[in-house]
Design a protein around this motif. Sequence first.
Motif, PDB file in Angstrom:
ATOM      1  N   THR A 106     123.330  -9.363 -74.819  1.00 49.54           N
ATOM      2  CA  THR A 106     123.731  -8.807 -73.568  1.00 49.54           C
ATOM      3  C   THR A 106     122.586  -9.163 -72.667  1.00 49.54           C
ATOM      4  N   LEU A 107     121.144  -9.203 -72.949  1.00 49.29           N
ATOM      5  CA  LEU A 107     120.098  -9.485 -71.843  1.00 49.29           C
ATOM      6  C   LEU A 107     120.298 -10.861 -71.480  1.00 49.29           C
ATOM      7  N   ARG A 108     120.689 -11.657 -72.407  1.00 52.48           N
ATOM      8  CA  ARG A 108     120.865 -13.142 -71.816  1.00 52.48           C
ATOM      9  C   ARG A 108     121.950 -13.242 -70.691  1.00 52.48           C
ATOM     10  N   ARG A 109     122.957 -12.568 -70.907  1.00 53.61           N
ATOM     11  CA  ARG A 109     124.107 -12.648 -70.097  1.00 53.61           C
ATOM     12  C   ARG A 109     123.628 -11.887 -68.813  1.00 53.61           C
ATOM     13  N   CYS A 110     122.701 -10.857 -68.911  1.00 54.57           N
ATOM     14  CA  CYS A 110     122.295 -10.079 -67.638  1.00 54.57           C
ATOM     15  C   CYS A 110     121.080 -10.593 -66.985  1.00 54.57           C
ATOM     16  N   GLY A 111     120.658 -11.643 -67.592  1.00 51.62           N
ATOM     17  CA  GLY A 111     119.378 -12.368 -66.951  1.00 51.62           C
ATOM     18  C   GLY A 111     118.101 -11.754 -66.929  1.00 51.62           C
ATOM     19  N   VAL A 112     118.046 -10.683 -68.141  1.00 49.31           N
ATOM     20  CA  VAL A 112     116.833 -10.134 -68.538  1.00 49.31           C
ATOM     21  C   VAL A 112     115.804 -10.906 -69.096  1.00 49.31           C
ATOM     22  N   ALA A 113     114.360 -10.904 -69.039  1.00 46.57           N
ATOM     23  CA  ALA A 113     113.589 -11.683 -69.904  1.00 46.57           C
ATOM     24  C   ALA A 113     113.291 -10.895 -71.118  1.00 46.57           C
ATOM     25  N   PHE A 114     113.109 -11.642 -72.129  1.00 43.36           N
ATOM     26  CA  PHE A 114     112.873 -11.318 -73.692  1.00 43.36           C
ATOM     27  C   PHE A 114     112.537 -12.143 -74.291  1.00 43.36           C
ATOM     28  N   GLU A 115     111.946 -11.578 -75.360  1.00 42.64           N
ATOM     29  CA  GLU A 115     111.322 -12.637 -76.455  1.00 42.64           C
ATOM     30  C   GLU A 115     112.128 -12.066 -77.811  1.00 42.64           C
ATOM     31  N   GLU A 116     112.480 -13.243 -78.800  1.00 41.87           N
ATOM     32  CA  GLU A 116     112.844 -13.009 -79.968  1.00 41.87           C
ATOM     33  C   GLU A 116     111.699 -13.298 -81.049  1.00 41.87           C
ATOM     34  N   LEU A 117     111.325 -12.099 -82.108  1.00 46.67           N
ATOM     35  CA  LEU A 117     110.349 -12.481 -82.770  1.00 46.67           C
ATOM     36  C   LEU A 117     110.756 -12.467 -84.234  1.00 46.67           C
ATOM     37  N   ASP A 118     110.377 -13.195 -85.119  1.00 37.66           N
ATOM     38  CA  ASP A 118     110.593 -13.028 -86.523  1.00 37.66           C
ATOM     39  C   ASP A 118     109.545 -12.238 -87.268  1.00 37.66           C
ATOM     40  N   ARG A 119     109.624 -12.154 -88.542  1.00 40.30           N
ATOM     41  CA  ARG A 119     108.610 -11.322 -89.209  1.00 40.30           C
ATOM     42  C   ARG A 119     107.436 -11.811 -89.030  1.00 40.30           C
ATOM     43  N   ALA A 120     107.153 -13.105 -89.283  1.00 43.96           N
ATOM     44  CA  ALA A 120     105.852 -13.843 -89.076  1.00 43.96           C
ATOM     45  C   ALA A 120     105.104 -13.625 -87.854  1.00 43.96           C
TER      46      ALA A 120
END
Length: 383
Positions: A106-120
């Motif tokens: 949804t954020l990608r579709r709406c043009g919102v900045a975000f970061e995806e983080l894995d466990r490490a």
Amino acid sequence: MDRYDVVVVGAGVFGAWTAWHLVGRGQKVLLVDAYGPANARASSAGESRIIRMGYGAEEIYTRWSQRSLVRWKEFFGLKRAGLFHETGVLWLGTKEDTRIRDTASTLRRCGVAFEELDRAELENRYPQIGLDGIVAGLLEPQSGVLMARRAVAAVAEDAVGRGGDYRVAEIVTPRRPQSGDLMSISTQSGEHIEAGQFVFACGAWLGKVFPDVLGERIFPSRQEVFFLGVPAGDTRFASGALPTFLFPADESYGMPDLEGRGFKIALDRHGVRVDPDTQSRMVSQEAAEEVQRYVGRRFPGLRGAPIVETRVCQYENTSSGDFLIDRHPEMENVWFAGGGSGHGFKHGPAVGEYVAGRILDGIQGEPRFSLNSKDTVQRRAVY
């Protein structure tokens, strides 16, 4: 007797922003509250509220959050500094939780900045968080915290400064006219206030003011919030080191130490149903002990930290968690604006704009905000 274009009953975040927008569009507006803007009993009270863009797949709320953040920033920039803290908002998900994946889409579709983080990456960046069971995170770097009580007071003050009127008064349930529109409402002291339109944005009191229509459709619940004192000289729990956070699987949320008030933590599950006028505002010993155990697990550096402040407020829930923004079923010029359901504060600017648009422009109503969509049994779907 003065006659207004619109009377807004309730000076919480929905009511204050509704009055603000209506005044800005040239309406003669009266804002009324029984206790005062962001008073201690109000759902809009307290020091701080999260503003986040993430809502899983619920795109309408993401877009309203985007619009509202722009409006909050514009307002604060012109009128008040320091009422928004860009702490970032960190979502923390388990393997079973699909919300982070849905939120990212949804954020990608709406043009919102975000970061995806894995466990490490989470372990490296946020070693102060206990990540047991957590496999992934999503960070909204431009989201953060609104300083709630002061923000609502500032909006109400500005609405008055731009030409609106304000008074403290308790409004009684309106009598339905035999025909036509409602002409006036009355206060407990016997005063009559005339207007062309009436907006009731009185939160947890909606069911008390309109018991026949909303008594079984608004569910005020008791919610306990805690602030823990951080260790002396320890900056790991300050803004900049720790973002505002949400553990959906734990039903918990919190935020870093802001303005020296302490580390905020609360459990998001619904508490018992309460009367907002008479419920106890003292936290329970059981809840305090549960929160301290929880903090010790998720934030080991705060194990044993003292509770330095507490707050008991209420959510004003609808059956689904969707807002209630609609006409009274029998009085065409009477509107409901409520059902914040624990996530509504951030949306104040968008709600006010929407209500003004419905009244003045006749814009089409969003079906999920309708009275007809509200049940008498809770099945929470919006978080």
